[in-house]
Design a protein around this motif. Structure first.
Motif, PDB file in Angstrom:
ATOM      1  N   ASN A   1       1.912  54.517 -46.771  1.00 56.60           N
ATOM      2  CA  ASN A   1       3.569  54.472 -46.625  1.00 56.60           C
ATOM      3  C   ASN A   1       3.026  56.327 -45.947  1.00 56.60           C
ATOM      4  O   ASN A   1       4.151  56.576 -46.536  1.00 56.60           O
ATOM      5  CB  ASN A   1       4.266  54.161 -47.581  1.00 56.60           C
TER       6      ASN A   1
ATOM      7  N   SER B   1       3.300  44.321 -49.236  1.00 54.13           N
ATOM      8  CA  SER B   1       3.183  45.548 -48.569  1.00 54.13           C
ATOM      9  C   SER B   1       2.976  45.169 -47.083  1.00 54.13           C
ATOM     10  O   SER B   1       3.167  45.784 -46.582  1.00 54.13           O
ATOM     11  CB  SER B   1       2.139  46.851 -49.220  1.00 54.13           C
TER      12      SER B   1
ATOM     13  N   THR C   1       5.838  47.617 -45.413  1.00 53.12           N
ATOM     14  CA  THR C   1       4.757  48.976 -45.675  1.00 53.12           C
ATOM     15  C   THR C   1       6.459  50.032 -46.972  1.00 53.12           C
ATOM     16  O   THR C   1       7.115  50.329 -45.633  1.00 53.12           O
ATOM     17  CB  THR C   1       4.379  50.179 -45.554  1.00 53.12           C
ATOM     18  N   GLY C   2       6.116  50.314 -47.684  1.00 54.24           N
ATOM     19  CA  GLY C   2       7.746  51.282 -47.573  1.00 54.24           C
ATOM     20  C   GLY C   2       9.293  50.244 -48.345  1.00 54.24           C
ATOM     21  O   GLY C   2      10.182  50.876 -47.877  1.00 54.24           O
TER      22      GLY C   2
ATOM     23  N   GLN D   1       6.264  56.093 -51.809  1.00 54.61           N
ATOM     24  CA  GLN D   1       7.752  55.311 -51.542  1.00 54.61           C
ATOM     25  C   GLN D   1       8.352  55.814 -52.633  1.00 54.61           C
ATOM     26  O   GLN D   1       9.007  56.456 -53.706  1.00 54.61           O
ATOM     27  CB  GLN D   1       7.795  53.730 -51.658  1.00 54.61           C
TER      28      GLN D   1
END
Length: 436
Positions: free
Chosen positions: A181, A36, A80-81, A109
């Motif tokens: 996220n 991440s 992240t994401g 996500q």
């Protein structure tokens, strides 16, 4: 299908110096946070067990590059994401940590993931993570709240304030991973403090996280979408794995064993405190810090143990160590009583029922209650032994009964030694080395 049965017999004392594998909880989290983060994360001491390999394989299937480099593992983070929908279901094997924490990572996500597991994991409840993650916007399809389960992440997750209904580091961690996220601040409130590896590691990776006591509870706040940066992570030795050798050395006559580099996180220290209170000779030396976690070397010598009434408030700090504590209690002087352990009924097996049956099979005096066991110790006399004892696909039942075999008259046979590989692949080799 069961794997090979194995008999563990009494023999010589446990001596010398050993190191146990890396902490399982920290290994899972290092891989997930490395995935991440932006940039490279290098992990030394990663536990190379079936459970941790399941996490690594799942992350690879979602687009993360994870490779071994000598003794280290290197993760090329996607930020992240950044995860992608896998092409096939992800097999979690026997790992509840993988299933629950990855559910949190996916929940915020815009991807869909189907999680599967073995027969044991497929009976374990996932509702405790489904509830908060659904409030954050994720959607779940499952079989009665168990695996197989499909997680569809929220396109724009919602920050929540969530009070844990049960003391569970996995639920707390799932919500915090989803918060990474999620725009805004997500709050987790726990009335009973659980292991804090996630909070420590999130801060080390640069997350905007604050925690403290408020109105008698621990309150953790994480501001999402702040970005993580790759780190060098050193994984300490797993105290839950060390527990089997600690108890073995306490029980087997003439033992004098040193265990190096054991994680000493206060949220995991309940067993050591209890064993020392029971009279166990356990010296803590060379206290230091590794990767943001306290570690130390432990010297353990054979001791006469006394039964105790165990404070249920200690349960979250030793929840995985109760099976091996039950073995110690079975050979102590007097009676040991435990309560407040309902959580043990929903681990890899119903550990209260499994350990009551297993200890009864090999000659211990055990009474099972709804939330604990009462164990009348032998006063140091060896257990009769016997078997085969059903391990119920549970690695901690298998290793606990292996230790019981060392302190028995004719040995203990377990029906299946293969579950040991989920957390401690070198357990049998290490045990044989200490007795050589």
């Amino acid at each position: 299908m069961n794997g090979p049965s194995r008999t563990f017999t009494p023999g010589g004392p446990l001596r010398g110096t050993i190191a146990v594998p890396g902490d399982k909880s920290i290994s899972h989290r290092a891989l997930m946070l490395g995935a991440s983060a932006l940039g490279e994360t290098r992990i030394s001491g990663l536990l190379e067990s079936d459970d941790v390999r399941a996490t690594a394989a799942a992350l690879r299937a979602m687009g993360v590059a994870i490779e071994r480099d000598g003794a280290d593992w290197v993760v090329q983070g996607l930020g992240t994401g950044g995860l992608m929908s896998p092409r096939a279901p992800l097999d979690m094997g026997n790992s509840g940590t993988s299933a629950r924490l990855l559910s949190g990572l996916v929940a915020s996500q815009d991807i869909a993931v189907t999680l599967t597991g073995d027969a044991s994991l497929s009976r374990r409840p996932m509702g405790r993570v489904i509830e908060p993650l659904s409030r954050m916007g994720a959607e779940f399809r499952s079989r009665d709240g168990c695996l197989p389960m499909t997680v569809t992440g929220a396109k724009r997750a919602i920050p929540i304030a969530y009070r844990l209904p049960v003391a569970s580091a996995q639920v707390k961690s799932a919500v915090l991973l989803a918060a990474l996220n999620t725009a805004g601040t997500t709050t987790v409130i726990e009335s009973e403090t659980t292991r804090d590896h996630t909070e420590r590691m999130l801060q080390a990776f640069g997350a905007k996280l604050e925690s403290g006591a408020e109105d008698g509870a621990k309150v953790i706040r994480l501001k999402g979408e702040s970005g993580l940066r790759g780190q060098n992570v050193m994984v300490p030795g797993d105290p839950s794995s060390a527990a089997f050798f600690i108890v073995a050395a306490l029980l087997v006559e003439g033992s004098d064993l040193t265990i190096r580099n054991v994680g000493m996180n206060p949220s995991r220290a309940g067993l050591l405190a209890i064993l020392r209170e029971m009279g166990g000779a356990i010296e803590i030396a060379a206290e230091r810090e590794a990767g943001g976690e306290p570690v130390a070397d432990l010297r353990v010598r054979q001791s006469t143990l006394a039964g105790l009434d165990i404070d249920p408030a200690l349960a979250p700090s030793m929840i995985d160590e109760f099976p091996i504590l039950f073995v110690a209690a079975a050979l102590a002087e007097g009676t040991t009583r435990t309560t407040g352990l309902g959580e043990l009924r929903v681990k890899e097996s119903d550990r209260l029922a499994a350990m009551a049956a297993a200890l009864g099979t090999i000659g211990a005096q055990v009474e099972e209650h709804s939330d604990g066991l009462t164990i009348h110790g032998t006063g140091g006399a060896p257990l009769a032994g016997g078997g085969p004892v059903p391990t119920r696909l549970d690695h901690r039942i298998a290793m606990s009964m292996a230790v019981a075999g060392l302190a028995s008259t004719r040995g203990v046979t377990i029906d299946d030694a293969s579950p040991i590989g989920t957390s401690f692949p070198t357990f049998i080799d290490t045990l044989e080395r200490t007795r050589a």
